[in-house]
Structure formats: structure tokens, C-alpha cells
Design a protein around this motif. Structure first.
Motif, PDB file in Angstrom:
ATOM      1  N   VAL A 179       3.471  10.621 -11.888  1.00  0.00           N
ATOM      2  CA  VAL A 179       2.309  10.719 -12.774  1.00  0.00           C
ATOM      3  C   VAL A 179       2.456  11.933 -13.692  1.00  0.00           C
ATOM      4  N   ASP A 180       1.668  11.958 -14.761  1.00  0.00           N
ATOM      5  CA  ASP A 180       1.661  13.107 -15.658  1.00  0.00           C
ATOM      6  C   ASP A 180       1.263  14.362 -14.884  1.00  0.00           C
ATOM      7  N   GLN A 181       1.920  15.467 -15.200  1.00  0.00           N
ATOM      8  CA  GLN A 181       1.658  16.721 -14.497  1.00  0.00           C
ATOM      9  C   GLN A 181       0.538  17.490 -15.204  1.00  0.00           C
ATOM     10  N   HIS A 182      -0.480  17.833 -14.437  1.00  0.00           N
ATOM     11  CA  HIS A 182      -1.606  18.615 -14.939  1.00  0.00           C
ATOM     12  C   HIS A 182      -1.957  19.684 -13.908  1.00  0.00           C
ATOM     13  N   ASP A 183      -2.336  20.869 -14.365  1.00  0.00           N
ATOM     14  CA  ASP A 183      -2.946  21.875 -13.488  1.00  0.00           C
ATOM     15  C   ASP A 183      -2.054  22.198 -12.285  1.00  0.00           C
ATOM     16  N   GLY A 184      -0.758  22.409 -12.529  1.00  0.00           N
ATOM     17  CA  GLY A 184       0.165  22.690 -11.435  1.00  0.00           C
ATOM     18  C   GLY A 184       0.951  21.446 -11.070  1.00  0.00           C
ATOM     19  N   TYR A 185       1.351  21.366  -9.798  1.00  0.00           N
ATOM     20  CA  TYR A 185       2.064  20.175  -9.335  1.00  0.00           C
ATOM     21  C   TYR A 185       1.050  19.108  -8.980  1.00  0.00           C
ATOM     22  N   ARG A 186       1.139  17.958  -9.637  1.00  0.00           N
ATOM     23  CA  ARG A 186       0.200  16.863  -9.394  1.00  0.00           C
ATOM     24  C   ARG A 186       0.940  15.683  -8.781  1.00  0.00           C
ATOM     25  N   PHE A 187       0.326  15.059  -7.785  1.00  0.00           N
ATOM     26  CA  PHE A 187       0.837  13.801  -7.255  1.00  0.00           C
ATOM     27  C   PHE A 187      -0.330  12.951  -6.771  1.00  0.00           C
ATOM     28  N   VAL A 188      -0.069  11.661  -6.618  1.00  0.00           N
ATOM     29  CA  VAL A 188      -1.059  10.730  -6.078  1.00  0.00           C
ATOM     30  C   VAL A 188      -0.605  10.299  -4.694  1.00  0.00           C
ATOM     31  N   TYR A 189      -1.562  10.246  -3.788  1.00  0.00           N
ATOM     32  CA  TYR A 189      -1.332   9.942  -2.374  1.00  0.00           C
ATOM     33  C   TYR A 189      -2.052   8.626  -2.077  1.00  0.00           C
ATOM     34  N   LEU A 190      -1.350   7.678  -1.458  1.00  0.00           N
ATOM     35  CA  LEU A 190      -1.911   6.345  -1.232  1.00  0.00           C
ATOM     36  C   LEU A 190      -1.879   5.992   0.252  1.00  0.00           C
ATOM     37  N   LEU A 191      -3.008   5.495   0.759  1.00  0.00           N
ATOM     38  CA  LEU A 191      -3.082   4.982   2.122  1.00  0.00           C
ATOM     39  C   LEU A 191      -3.589   3.545   2.077  1.00  0.00           C
ATOM     40  N   PRO A 192      -2.765   2.559   2.400  1.00  0.00           N
ATOM     41  CA  PRO A 192      -3.236   1.165   2.429  1.00  0.00           C
ATOM     42  C   PRO A 192      -3.945   0.864   3.750  1.00  0.00           C
ATOM     43  N   TRP A 193      -5.279   0.867   3.726  1.00  0.00           N
ATOM     44  CA  TRP A 193      -6.041   0.669   4.955  1.00  0.00           C
ATOM     45  C   TRP A 193      -5.996  -0.775   5.431  1.00  0.00           C
ATOM     46  N   ASP A 194      -5.994  -1.713   4.503  1.00  0.00           N
ATOM     47  CA  ASP A 194      -5.696  -3.110   4.801  1.00  0.00           C
ATOM     48  C   ASP A 194      -5.166  -3.715   3.512  1.00  0.00           C
ATOM     49  N   ASP A 195      -4.948  -5.016   3.472  1.00  0.00           N
ATOM     50  CA  ASP A 195      -4.261  -5.579   2.316  1.00  0.00           C
ATOM     51  C   ASP A 195      -5.071  -5.513   1.036  1.00  0.00           C
ATOM     52  N   ARG A 196      -6.401  -5.292   1.143  1.00  0.00           N
ATOM     53  CA  ARG A 196      -7.235  -5.189  -0.057  1.00  0.00           C
ATOM     54  C   ARG A 196      -8.002  -3.875  -0.154  1.00  0.00           C
ATOM     55  N   THR A 197      -7.763  -2.960   0.760  1.00  0.00           N
ATOM     56  CA  THR A 197      -8.445  -1.658   0.725  1.00  0.00           C
ATOM     57  C   THR A 197      -7.392  -0.567   0.674  1.00  0.00           C
ATOM     58  N   ILE A 198      -7.504   0.299  -0.325  1.00  0.00           N
ATOM     59  CA  ILE A 198      -6.522   1.371  -0.485  1.00  0.00           C
ATOM     60  C   ILE A 198      -7.235   2.669  -0.828  1.00  0.00           C
ATOM     61  N   PHE A 199      -6.770   3.733  -0.210  1.00  0.00           N
ATOM     62  CA  PHE A 199      -7.296   5.072  -0.470  1.00  0.00           C
ATOM     63  C   PHE A 199      -6.358   5.751  -1.460  1.00  0.00           C
ATOM     64  N   ILE A 200      -6.920   6.195  -2.594  1.00  0.00           N
ATOM     65  CA  ILE A 200      -6.154   6.849  -3.655  1.00  0.00           C
ATOM     66  C   ILE A 200      -6.646   8.283  -3.773  1.00  0.00           C
ATOM     67  N   GLU A 201      -5.733   9.223  -3.551  1.00  0.00           N
ATOM     68  CA  GLU A 201      -6.099  10.640  -3.640  1.00  0.00           C
ATOM     69  C   GLU A 201      -5.252  11.308  -4.711  1.00  0.00           C
ATOM     70  N   ASP A 202      -5.905  11.956  -5.654  1.00  0.00           N
ATOM     71  CA  ASP A 202      -5.235  12.687  -6.729  1.00  0.00           C
ATOM     72  C   ASP A 202      -5.217  14.162  -6.328  1.00  0.00           C
ATOM     73  N   THR A 203      -3.999  14.717  -6.162  1.00  0.00           N
ATOM     74  CA  THR A 203      -3.820  16.022  -5.529  1.00  0.00           C
ATOM     75  C   THR A 203      -3.078  16.969  -6.455  1.00  0.00           C
ATOM     76  N   TYR A 204      -3.414  18.266  -6.365  1.00  0.00           N
ATOM     77  CA  TYR A 204      -2.843  19.294  -7.235  1.00  0.00           C
ATOM     78  C   TYR A 204      -2.485  20.533  -6.415  1.00  0.00           C
ATOM     79  N   TYR A 205      -1.273  21.062  -6.610  1.00  0.00           N
ATOM     80  CA  TYR A 205      -0.929  22.404  -6.150  1.00  0.00           C
ATOM     81  C   TYR A 205      -1.187  23.326  -7.339  1.00  0.00           C
ATOM     82  N   SER A 206      -2.334  23.972  -7.311  1.00  0.00           N
ATOM     83  CA  SER A 206      -2.861  24.645  -8.487  1.00  0.00           C
ATOM     84  C   SER A 206      -3.046  26.139  -8.229  1.00  0.00           C
ATOM     85  N   ASP A 207      -3.082  26.908  -9.335  1.00  0.00           N
ATOM     86  CA  ASP A 207      -3.308  28.346  -9.225  1.00  0.00           C
ATOM     87  C   ASP A 207      -4.777  28.695  -8.997  1.00  0.00           C
ATOM     88  N   ALA A 208      -5.679  27.768  -9.283  1.00  0.00           N
ATOM     89  CA  ALA A 208      -7.115  28.046  -9.192  1.00  0.00           C
ATOM     90  C   ALA A 208      -7.790  26.979  -8.333  1.00  0.00           C
TER      91      ALA A 208
END
Length: 381
Positions: A179-208
């Protein structure tokens, strides 16, 4: 409850306090325990995840009943120009499982809607005027005074989506750093809870530590749209974890503090990742074997030893935040994920060997040499 005398009062019904309560309920039922939580239910609003190797086999009995989702097939990472599947199974605990387990195990020994106004070694005062008299107290109310530490921040916003069609993800994606990098190191974290439910977390290693929640909400929606996922948001959460790269433990937990601590308040987390579940399990099992007399000194000694062992991880954090340009921090993680799976596993568990530590630092550095040397010249506290 009208009778508030107890042998052990645990202040804070989050992950650390909850695991301590469950360990005592199972191993020392004779101890009159009281878990004090200010919210409606214990646990808050979180998803905690761990790799199989993070928790010792002998301790899995404590955490396994709380696991809501397990992926025995392993997990995946994505970086620009590089992807990898890793075989280590992955697990997630959420607050519903933790709350149900605590309610079943403790019954009336779980005190909710209870705001604490004062804590001492032998009593706890509540906002409604009640006073808990106790032989010992454990303060597990989240972070202490983080101004005494030098920190970067891992901050995140997460949405669970119930989709109109299957998402096609068969295992957790620990880091999607394409993904595009913003506010430090950015990544998206995905957890497929079932075949139609997914947890999407947008995460940053940021200075603030500040979270622009509205902007990150929009980025999560854009990520889902780009994947062709349409549906309803059924769960939201957010958080800010300290990534500690220096500081003074004796200021964070002063020697004259007479109250025992647990969890992040005791500094019991992996300094480079901010994750606390492995340490919360280890500490709960250790604490259940300790006498109630002398808990302040014993828990501080335990946490002080953990701080000393974390020096290497603080050094890595110092390099990440001090030597790597924010939009290039992803290169450090991309290089790390090319190393052996066993080394990666020990790193997340906070159990890197001497050989692991040398291997992580040797080879072509993913940060400018001059900046790395300037950062390394002054070792972390």
C-alpha cells in the motif's frame, strides 16, 4: 457486591488482568480474588493475536479457551516485489471470549462499572465511596507514564466487514506493505474470520501517537473497494501501542512505588512490536506461583529483568525510528521477512538467540550506513 474484602484485588480487566484472574481461579481457587473493571464488561474492545510459538506448550491451557479463530495453515506477508507464505499457525483472541471466560470463572468476584480513584498496597478506593480491603493489589490498568520512555508508535484502526460475497483470503496477511506509505511505515493486516467476514486493520509505525481516524477509515474503505469487497462494517477498533527504543525503567516504575503492577503498566511487552499477549501469559503463570506477601518487590524485579532482556529490541527500535527515513521503513521489514522462519518466530516471541541477533544486523543494511552508525553510536538506555 456489598462484601469487598478479598485476598487479591486485580485492578483492570483487560488482557493482563484477565489472564491473571483466570490463572488464579484455576490454580489457586482458595485465594479470594476480586477483579475490578471500570467498563460494562471486561476486555474492552480488542483483537489480540499470536503465533503458535509465542506461548509455551505448557501454558497453552490458559489462552487456548479464549481463541476465537485459528489458522493452522500459517500466514502470509506482502512487500513490493516480494511475497512469502510462512507455515507457523496463527491465532486470535477477542474480548467476547475473554469476557465470557471471566464471567464464568469469577461470578460475583468480577466487579464491573467500578471506577478506581485510589490504589494502595492493602486497599482500593472506588468512585462510589466503597473501599476494597485486601492482602495484595495488582495494578493492570494499561500503560504507565510513557513520558519516561523514548517511544515510536504502532497505531492502528481496524474494521471487520461482513461481505456480500466470499473474499478469497485463506490465511492471515500479517503485513501487506504494498500500500501507499503514509505517516511512517504503513501496512494493512488482514484476518479472514470466515469466508465472508474479514478484519482489515490499517497500521502505522509512526513518530507520533495521534490517530486521524476519519482519514484511516477512508483508507480502509478504499483498500476494500480495490479488492472488490463490498459489505457492512460490523466491528471497529483502534489503538496506539508504544514501540520503546529507550528511556529509564526506574522512572517508569519508581523503586518507591508500593503497588504491584502487571501488563503494559509493568512494561511487560515486546519493545519492538508493542505486543503484550506472550508476556501476559508468561506473567500470569509466574504470578500464580508467587506468595501474596511481597508482590510489589517481586513483580518489579520480574519487570526489571524483562527490561534488561529487551535491550536488543530497543536498539532495533532506535534504528527503525532514528536511522530509517519514514517512507523507507518498510525495507527493514521486507529484509527481515527473508530470514529463516524459526528466527522470525523467536523474534516475535521476544526470545531471539545470540545468533539471531547477529543475523538480523549483519548483511547489507536496509538503512543508510551513515544514519545507522549515528544511531548506533549511542546505545539505548
Amino acid at each position: 457486591m456489598d462484601e469487598l474484602d478479598c485476598d487479591l484485588a486485580i485492578i483492570g480487566g483487560g488482557l493482563s488482568g484477565g489472564l491473571i484472574a483466570l490463572a488464579f481461579a484455576a490454580l489457586r481457587p482458595e485465594v479470594r480474588l476480586l477483579l475490578v473493571e471500570q467498563g460494562e464488561r471486561p476486555g474492552g474492545n480488542h483483537v489480540w493475536s499470536f503465533f503458535d510459538g509465542d506461548v509455551a506448550p505448557a501454558d497453552r491451557w490458559l489462552i487456548d479457551p479464549l481463541v476465537a479463530h485459528r489458522w493452522p495453515q500459517g500466514h502470509h506477508v506482502d512487500f513490493p516485489g516480494y511475497s512469502r507464505d510462512l507455515a507457523t499457525p496463527y491465532n486470535s483472541v477477542n474480548t467476547v471470549q475473554l469476557a465470557v471466560a471471566l464471567e464464568r470463572a469469577l461470578g460475583e468476584r468480577l466487579l464491573t462499572h467500578a471506577t478506581v480513584t485510589a490504589v494502595a498496597p492493602d486497599h482500593v478506593e472506588l468512585a462510589d465511596g466503597r473501599k476494597i480491603r485486601t492482602q495484595a493489589v495488582i495494578d493492570a490498568r494499561g500503560a504507565g507514564d510513557l513520558s519516561t520512555l523514548r517511544c515510536g508508535w504502532q497505531k492502528f484502526v481496524g474494521h471487520a466487514l461482513r461481505l456480500d460475497a466470499p473474499h478469497g483470503i485463506d490465511r492471515p496477511v500479517i503485513m501487506d506493505a504494498t500500500v501507499d506509505q503514509h505517516d511512517g511505515y504503513r501496512f494493512v493486516y488482514l484476518l479472514p474470520w470466515d469466508d465472508r467476514t474479514i478484519f482489515i486493520e490499517d497500521t502505522y509505525y509512526s513518530d507520533a501517537p495521534q490517530l486521524d481516524t476519519a482519514t484511516i477509515d477512508a483508507r480502509i474503505a478504499a483498500y476494500a473497494q480495490a479488492k472488490g469487497w463490498q459489505g457492512e462494517v460490523i466491528h471497529r477498533e483502534q489503538g496506539v501501542l508504544p514501540v520503546v527504543h529507550g528511556g529509564d525503567f526506574d522512572r517508569y516504575w519508581p523503586k518507591d512505588d508500593p503497588v504491584a503492577r502487571a501488563g503494559v503498566r509493568a512494561g511487560l511487552f515486546q519493545p519492538m512490536t508493542g505486543y503484550s499477549l506472550p508476556d501476559a501469559v508468561r506473567f500470569a503463570r509466574w504470578l500464580a506461583d508467587q506468595p501474596l506477601d511481597g508482590l510489589p518487590a517481586a513483580t518489579r524485579a520480574y519487570a526489571r529483568a524483562h527490561w534488561r532482556r529487551g535491550g536488543y529490541y530497543r536498539l532495533l527500535g532506535k534504528m527503525l525510528f532514528g536511522a530509517a527515513r519514514p517512507d523507507q521503513r518498510w525495507r527493514i521489514f521486507a529484509r527481515f521477512y527473508r530470514l529463516r522462519p524459526a528466527l522470525i518466530q523467536r523474534f516475535y516471541a521476544g526470545r531471539s538467540t545470540i545468533a539471531d541477533r547477529i543475523r538480523i544486523l549483519c548483511g547489507r543494511p536496509p538503512v543508510p550506513i551513515r544514519d545507522a552508525m549515528r544511531t548506533l553510536w549511542n546505545p539505548p538506555a
